[in-house]
Design a protein around this motif. Structure first.
Motif, short mmCIF file in Angstrom:
data_model
loop_
_atom_site.label_atom_id
_atom_site.label_comp_id
_atom_site.label_asym_id
_atom_site.label_seq_id
_atom_site.Cartn_x
_atom_site.Cartn_y
_atom_site.Cartn_z
N ALA A 1 85.33 67.86 -36.97
CA ALA A 1 86.18 67.52 -38.12
C ALA A 1 87.56 68.17 -37.94
O ALA A 1 87.68 69.22 -37.30
CB ALA A 1 85.54 68.01 -39.41
N THR B 1 80.49 69.42 -42.25
CA THR B 1 81.36 68.36 -41.73
C THR B 1 81.25 68.23 -40.22
O THR B 1 81.71 67.23 -39.66
CB THR B 1 82.83 68.64 -42.10
OG1 THR B 1 83.22 69.90 -41.55
CG2 THR B 1 83.03 68.65 -43.60
N LYS C 1 83.42 75.33 -49.41
CA LYS C 1 84.37 74.24 -49.55
C LYS C 1 85.15 74.34 -50.87
O LYS C 1 84.56 74.52 -51.94
CB LYS C 1 83.63 72.90 -49.48
CG LYS C 1 84.48 71.67 -49.78
CD LYS C 1 85.56 71.46 -48.75
CE LYS C 1 86.38 70.21 -49.06
NZ LYS C 1 87.54 70.06 -48.15
N LEU D 1 80.32 67.71 -50.47
CA LEU D 1 80.26 68.70 -49.39
C LEU D 1 79.79 70.05 -49.91
O LEU D 1 78.96 70.72 -49.28
CB LEU D 1 81.62 68.83 -48.72
CG LEU D 1 82.10 67.60 -47.92
CD1 LEU D 1 83.51 67.83 -47.40
CD2 LEU D 1 81.15 67.29 -46.78
#
Length: 252
Positions: free
Chosen positions: A97, A93, A124, A141
């Motif tokens: 982020a 990310t 994640k 992700l």
């Protein structure tokens, strides 16, 4: 935790607040575990981890991420170590982020003439057993992170290294899981938790895993997978995960 403390904004909501008594209880569980190598997640500093893994018994390493909850490892005193740069590519990310994803802690343990490459991860959350085609936020992700791990494994295979990836994958992996098969494209792997239910999670599949490759495939002792449970009447704030362990017999 002080809401105004540096990096406080990077923490997820609802994180536990532990007292010194809670840390003492966790340290007792760590002594009972009595492991040579312990990967851990969601720890802010080595100083906090030292309450659980005292410096007279363990050497602590932790990632350099600019977040409050980081990934680390406790290594029994006497083990020789070569450190490598954090696997920052796992933060798919980006650092800007609101809640950046965590790097992997990457190091090599030296045992005589034998070396073992270790990568400790915390991936994640939210894509527990969804298919890789899932378009919800978490799965794309997580898939990107698995591709990063695939590249890391390919490097280990190319260099002929024995290796282990351990930690919180936030994925109920089995040998037939398409996410695990992404990793398998890089070479032969052993998922030590495959085919077992976690007694810590009400009998569901593990999300904490130990993944073995290279020469370490021959070092993994059969039927050595263990999960250490907390006492049923435990009053201390311990962890929402139970320690998962295997036994590797490294050559002398």
């Amino acid at each position: 935790m002080d809401a105004n403390a540096p990096l406080a904004a990077t923490a997820p909501p609802g994180i536990p607040h532990r007292t010194p008594a809670d840390l003492t209880t966790l340290a007792a569980y760590a002594r009972h575990l009595n492991a040579d190598i312990v990967g851990f997640q969601e720890v802010a500093t080595p100083e906090i981890a030292a309450h659980i893994f005292p410096p007279d018994r363990y050497t602590l390493y932790i990632t350099h991420d600019p977040v409050l909850q980081r990934t680390g490892v406790a290594l029994r005193r006497g083990l020789q170590v070569v450190t490598h740069p954090d696997l920052t590519a796992l933060n798919v990310t980006g650092q800007n982020a609101p809640h950046p994803l965590r790097s992997g802690l990457d190091l090599t343990v030296v045992h005589g003439a034998t070396t073992l490459r270790l990568l400790v991860v915390h991936l994640k959350t939210g894509c527990w057993d969804n298919p890789p085609t899932e378009k919800a936020h978490a799965c794309p992700l997580l898939l990107q992170q698995f591709l990063v791990l695939q590249n890391w494994i390919s490097e280990r295979q190319k260099n002929g290294e024995a290796f282990v990836i351990l930690g919180d994958f936030n994925r109920r992996m089995t040998q037939h899981d398409p996410f695990f098969q992404v990793l398998g494209k890089a070479g032969t792997l052993k998922l030590a938790t495959a085919g077992f239910a976690s007694p810590c999670a009400g009998g569901s599949y593990f999300i904490d895993h130990v993944l073995v490759g290279g020469a370490a495939l021959g070092w993994l002792q059969p039927n050595s997978l263990r999960t250490m449970l907390y006492t049923p009447d435990e009053q201390a704030v311990v962890s929402d995960h139970c320690p998962v362990s295997v036994h590797l017999q490294l050559p002398d």
